[in-house]
Design a protein around this motif. Sequence first.
Motif, PDB file in Angstrom:
ATOM      1  N   PHE A  13       0.876  -1.224   0.050  1.00 13.18           N
ATOM      2  CA  PHE A  13       0.112   0.092  -0.136  1.00 13.18           C
ATOM      3  C   PHE A  13       0.955   1.306  -0.003  1.00 13.18           C
ATOM      4  CE2 PHE A  13      -3.071  -2.821   2.278  1.00 13.18           C
ATOM      5  CZ  PHE A  13      -3.737  -3.263   1.096  1.00 13.18           C
ATOM      6  N   THR A  14       2.023   1.303   0.785  1.00 11.31           N
ATOM      7  CA  THR A  14       2.697   2.512   0.837  1.00 11.31           C
ATOM      8  C   THR A  14       3.379   2.940  -0.612  1.00 11.31           C
ATOM      9  OG1 THR A  14       3.554   1.837   2.964  1.00 11.31           O
ATOM     10  CG2 THR A  14       4.767   3.550   1.812  1.00 11.31           C
ATOM     11  N   PHE A  15       3.740   2.061  -1.388  1.00 13.91           N
ATOM     12  CA  PHE A  15       4.195   2.141  -2.631  1.00 13.91           C
ATOM     13  C   PHE A  15       2.986   2.534  -3.681  1.00 13.91           C
ATOM     14  CE2 PHE A  15       5.763   0.480  -6.876  1.00 13.91           C
ATOM     15  CZ  PHE A  15       6.899   1.568  -7.207  1.00 13.91           C
ATOM     16  N   ALA A  16       1.870   1.914  -3.669  1.00 16.04           N
ATOM     17  CA  ALA A  16       1.019   2.214  -4.340  1.00 16.04           C
ATOM     18  C   ALA A  16       0.261   3.730  -4.195  1.00 16.04           C
ATOM     19  CB  ALA A  16      -0.338   1.224  -4.077  1.00 16.04           C
ATOM     20  N   ASP A  17       0.274   4.072  -2.695  1.00 14.96           N
ATOM     21  CA  ASP A  17      -0.151   5.490  -2.354  1.00 14.96           C
ATOM     22  C   ASP A  17       0.774   6.639  -2.951  1.00 14.96           C
ATOM     23  OD1 ASP A  17      -1.737   7.042  -0.972  1.00 14.96           O
ATOM     24  OD2 ASP A  17      -0.545   7.175   0.681  1.00 14.96           O
ATOM     25  N   SER A  18       2.117   6.158  -3.038  1.00 16.99           N
ATOM     26  CA  SER A  18       3.127   7.140  -3.506  1.00 16.99           C
ATOM     27  C   SER A  18       2.909   7.505  -5.025  1.00 16.99           C
ATOM     28  CB  SER A  18       4.728   6.619  -3.080  1.00 16.99           C
ATOM     29  OG  SER A  18       4.965   5.654  -3.907  1.00 16.99           O
ATOM     30  N   LEU A  19       2.901   6.162  -5.734  1.00 18.16           N
ATOM     31  CA  LEU A  19       2.643   6.334  -7.102  1.00 18.16           C
ATOM     32  C   LEU A  19       1.323   7.266  -7.443  1.00 18.16           C
ATOM     33  CD1 LEU A  19       3.597   2.887  -8.369  1.00 18.16           C
ATOM     34  CD2 LEU A  19       4.877   4.871  -8.684  1.00 18.16           C
ATOM     35  N   LEU A  20       0.304   7.044  -6.750  1.00 16.68           N
ATOM     36  CA  LEU A  20      -1.041   7.508  -7.147  1.00 16.68           C
ATOM     37  C   LEU A  20      -0.903   8.944  -6.592  1.00 16.68           C
ATOM     38  CD1 LEU A  20      -3.703   5.020  -5.972  1.00 16.68           C
ATOM     39  CD2 LEU A  20      -3.217   5.713  -8.134  1.00 16.68           C
ATOM     40  N   GLY A  21      -0.064   9.318  -5.663  1.00 18.85           N
ATOM     41  CA  GLY A  21      -0.002  10.688  -5.197  1.00 18.85           C
ATOM     42  C   GLY A  21       0.727  11.494  -5.888  1.00 18.85           C
ATOM     43  N   GLN A  48       0.399  -7.318   9.739  1.00 17.40           N
ATOM     44  CA  GLN A  48       1.382  -7.171   8.927  1.00 17.40           C
ATOM     45  C   GLN A  48       1.148  -6.468   7.492  1.00 17.40           C
ATOM     46  OE1 GLN A  48       3.168 -10.974   8.904  1.00 17.40           O
ATOM     47  NE2 GLN A  48       4.084 -10.917  10.803  1.00 17.40           N
ATOM     48  N   SER A  49       0.259  -6.634   6.972  1.00 17.36           N
ATOM     49  CA  SER A  49      -0.336  -6.260   5.303  1.00 17.36           C
ATOM     50  C   SER A  49      -1.186  -5.127   5.334  1.00 17.36           C
ATOM     51  CB  SER A  49      -0.917  -7.415   4.489  1.00 17.36           C
ATOM     52  OG  SER A  49      -0.082  -8.513   4.621  1.00 17.36           O
ATOM     53  N   GLY A  50      -1.429  -4.427   6.511  1.00 19.22           N
ATOM     54  CA  GLY A  50      -2.367  -3.451   6.720  1.00 19.22           C
ATOM     55  C   GLY A  50      -3.661  -3.742   6.007  1.00 19.22           C
ATOM     56  N   LEU A  51      -4.390  -4.839   6.158  1.00 16.87           N
ATOM     57  CA  LEU A  51      -5.608  -5.039   5.771  1.00 16.87           C
ATOM     58  C   LEU A  51      -6.497  -4.590   6.982  1.00 16.87           C
ATOM     59  CD1 LEU A  51      -4.593  -8.313   4.172  1.00 16.87           C
ATOM     60  CD2 LEU A  51      -5.127  -6.232   2.735  1.00 16.87           C
ATOM     61  N   GLY A  52      -7.129  -3.558   7.023  1.00 17.78           N
ATOM     62  CA  GLY A  52      -7.889  -3.061   8.336  1.00 17.78           C
ATOM     63  C   GLY A  52      -9.223  -3.725   8.200  1.00 17.78           C
ATOM     64  N   HIS A  53     -10.103  -3.931   7.051  1.00 17.65           N
ATOM     65  CA  HIS A  53     -11.161  -4.617   7.246  1.00 17.65           C
ATOM     66  C   HIS A  53     -11.113  -5.957   7.622  1.00 17.65           C
ATOM     67  CE1 HIS A  53     -15.392  -5.036   6.359  1.00 17.65           C
ATOM     68  NE2 HIS A  53     -15.046  -6.186   5.554  1.00 17.65           N
ATOM     69  N   GLN A  54     -10.050  -6.703   6.823  1.00 18.70           N
ATOM     70  CA  GLN A  54     -10.080  -8.071   7.113  1.00 18.70           C
ATOM     71  C   GLN A  54      -9.765  -8.367   8.885  1.00 18.70           C
ATOM     72  OE1 GLN A  54      -9.240  -6.913   4.037  1.00 18.70           O
ATOM     73  NE2 GLN A  54     -10.853  -7.958   3.448  1.00 18.70           N
ATOM     74  N   LEU A  55      -8.789  -7.818   9.448  1.00 18.07           N
ATOM     75  CA  LEU A  55      -8.461  -7.531  10.767  1.00 18.07           C
ATOM     76  C   LEU A  55      -9.549  -7.332  11.463  1.00 18.07           C
ATOM     77  CD1 LEU A  55      -5.954  -8.236  12.706  1.00 18.07           C
ATOM     78  CD2 LEU A  55      -5.784  -5.709  12.568  1.00 18.07           C
ATOM     79  N   LYS A 103      -8.082   2.697  -0.336  1.00 17.11           N
ATOM     80  CA  LYS A 103      -8.656   2.738   0.831  1.00 17.11           C
ATOM     81  C   LYS A 103      -9.724   1.473   1.408  1.00 17.11           C
ATOM     82  CE  LYS A 103      -7.142   6.937   1.085  1.00 17.11           C
ATOM     83  NZ  LYS A 103      -6.049   7.286   2.408  1.00 17.11           N
ATOM     84  N   ARG A 104     -10.311   0.814   0.617  1.00 17.07           N
ATOM     85  CA  ARG A 104     -11.180  -0.388   0.775  1.00 17.07           C
ATOM     86  C   ARG A 104     -10.334  -1.141   1.117  1.00 17.07           C
ATOM     87  NH1 ARG A 104     -13.307  -2.601  -4.327  1.00 17.07           N
ATOM     88  NH2 ARG A 104     -12.020  -4.421  -3.892  1.00 17.07           N
ATOM     89  N   TYR A 105      -9.197  -1.754   0.578  1.00 11.82           N
ATOM     90  CA  TYR A 105      -8.383  -3.056   1.583  1.00 11.82           C
ATOM     91  C   TYR A 105      -7.854  -2.387   2.664  1.00 11.82           C
ATOM     92  CZ  TYR A 105      -7.874  -4.512  -3.403  1.00 11.82           C
ATOM     93  OH  TYR A 105      -8.234  -4.787  -4.663  1.00 11.82           O
ATOM     94  N   GLN A 106      -7.645  -1.190   2.888  1.00  5.77           N
ATOM     95  CA  GLN A 106      -7.112  -0.682   4.520  1.00  5.77           C
ATOM     96  C   GLN A 106      -8.449  -0.365   5.309  1.00  5.77           C
ATOM     97  OE1 GLN A 106      -5.043   2.998   3.045  1.00  5.77           O
ATOM     98  NE2 GLN A 106      -3.163   1.789   3.719  1.00  5.77           N
ATOM     99  N   GLY A 107      -9.661  -0.660   4.790  1.00  5.48           N
ATOM    100  CA  GLY A 107     -10.872  -0.548   5.675  1.00  5.48           C
ATOM    101  C   GLY A 107     -11.122   0.720   5.994  1.00  5.48           C
ATOM    102  N   THR A 108     -11.008   1.833   5.225  1.00  2.12           N
ATOM    103  CA  THR A 108     -11.285   3.019   5.401  1.00  2.12           C
ATOM    104  C   THR A 108     -12.535   3.239   4.181  1.00  2.12           C
ATOM    105  OG1 THR A 108      -9.099   3.820   5.825  1.00  2.12           O
ATOM    106  CG2 THR A 108     -10.827   5.481   5.373  1.00  2.12           C
ATOM    107  N   LEU A 109     -13.775   2.872   4.712  1.00  2.00           N
ATOM    108  CA  LEU A 109     -15.179   2.759   3.901  1.00  2.00           C
ATOM    109  C   LEU A 109     -15.891   3.883   3.766  1.00  2.00           C
ATOM    110  CD1 LEU A 109     -15.962  -0.747   5.091  1.00  2.00           C
ATOM    111  CD2 LEU A 109     -14.691  -0.211   3.076  1.00  2.00           C
TER     112      LEU A 109
END
Length: 391
Positions: A120-128, A341-348, A158-164
Amino acid sequence: MATVHHWTGLEARALRLALRLSVRAFAERLGLAVATISKWEKLRSATEPRPDTQAILDTALGRADASVHLRFETLLSEMTGPGQVAAGRRVTAAGPRAWEYESWTDDLDRVVVALSRQNFTFADSLLGRWLNRFTAAELDDKGLYLYARSTALLGDLKRYQGTLVGPLSARHSYIDARAIFAQLDIPRRVAQLDLSLAVATEMSGKLESAARAYEALAVDDRLSARDRARARLWVGTALSKGGEHDFATRVMRAAIRAFEELAEPEDWSVAHQKLALARRGAGDLTAALRYLDIAQTTGTPESPMQRVQLITAQAHVLRTDPATLDDGLRLLDEAAQIAAQSGLGHQLRSIEAIRRTCEGAFTSTDHRPGSSTWRTDDRRTSPRNSSEQPS
């Protein structure tokens, strides 16, 4: 990586600065006269290198590492931004140049890969890099398309991270992207965003609304056959979470047949995982274990999210039976560790909800599964109470 279709002195200067070379050193690197480089520096976009020199510049840029490419892109954007002067004239175009469109497209391909690996960190930096560089108002149709794709992928992140929900949520990004695709009159992309919004709705716990949206999209000709089959599968998922397990089973089996006809083995495997949970909810543990075994033996979970979902489904089935409760809890711990470890907030959060249903579900004086003093609280352990199913 940046690509330049047509070099002028402006791009050549940006490359020299990105390589951090003096005029003389840059001339030596390219095998050209210092006077040629000085001319580019002075005239910038008003001069164009000869065709053979264009090829030399292509090679120099192609051999540069990623950090040089990033500096090159940044420098060129600054040189061609609003209010900048090139070759004695003011540049009025504020939008992307041709090379930026290609770089943007390449970066979006990299974002897709990064998201599939939950980087997610790399994806966020590319999108930003792109969403912070341009605004929708300054873009032409091609730029708007890339901007909308970037915004939609930000919604996935954001969905993967659980920010809905909220101003920085998956839902907000999806709505913004959908509006741009509607403006561009691209129905397929609009429908795909409708599907993403339905997923976010389901993950927010609004199962009835999600099921209605999925049902409409399952027969929506704007979507591909695969996306329609996925929508049908997710109708079943929402129904199962709402307690309608037998109806969900029929819907999911229809989706499985569609995936088989489409030769989509990964979707076929995932559908069996979902079907196992539906049968678990119906109290048919024999069928649940059989379908789960199919999912485990035919699927190839490569990403952390896929592993978490499969392990959680297995744990969800095992924890139903007091005899296998300990195995289910152990698997929940394993899935929770990967999700954290993977930052999967919704799954957690889903895993934590499942664990809470286990606490107090069985009580005894020695707290050991299989002990004669164990009692079952029917309300807490009923397979039909399955709203905590993993998504």
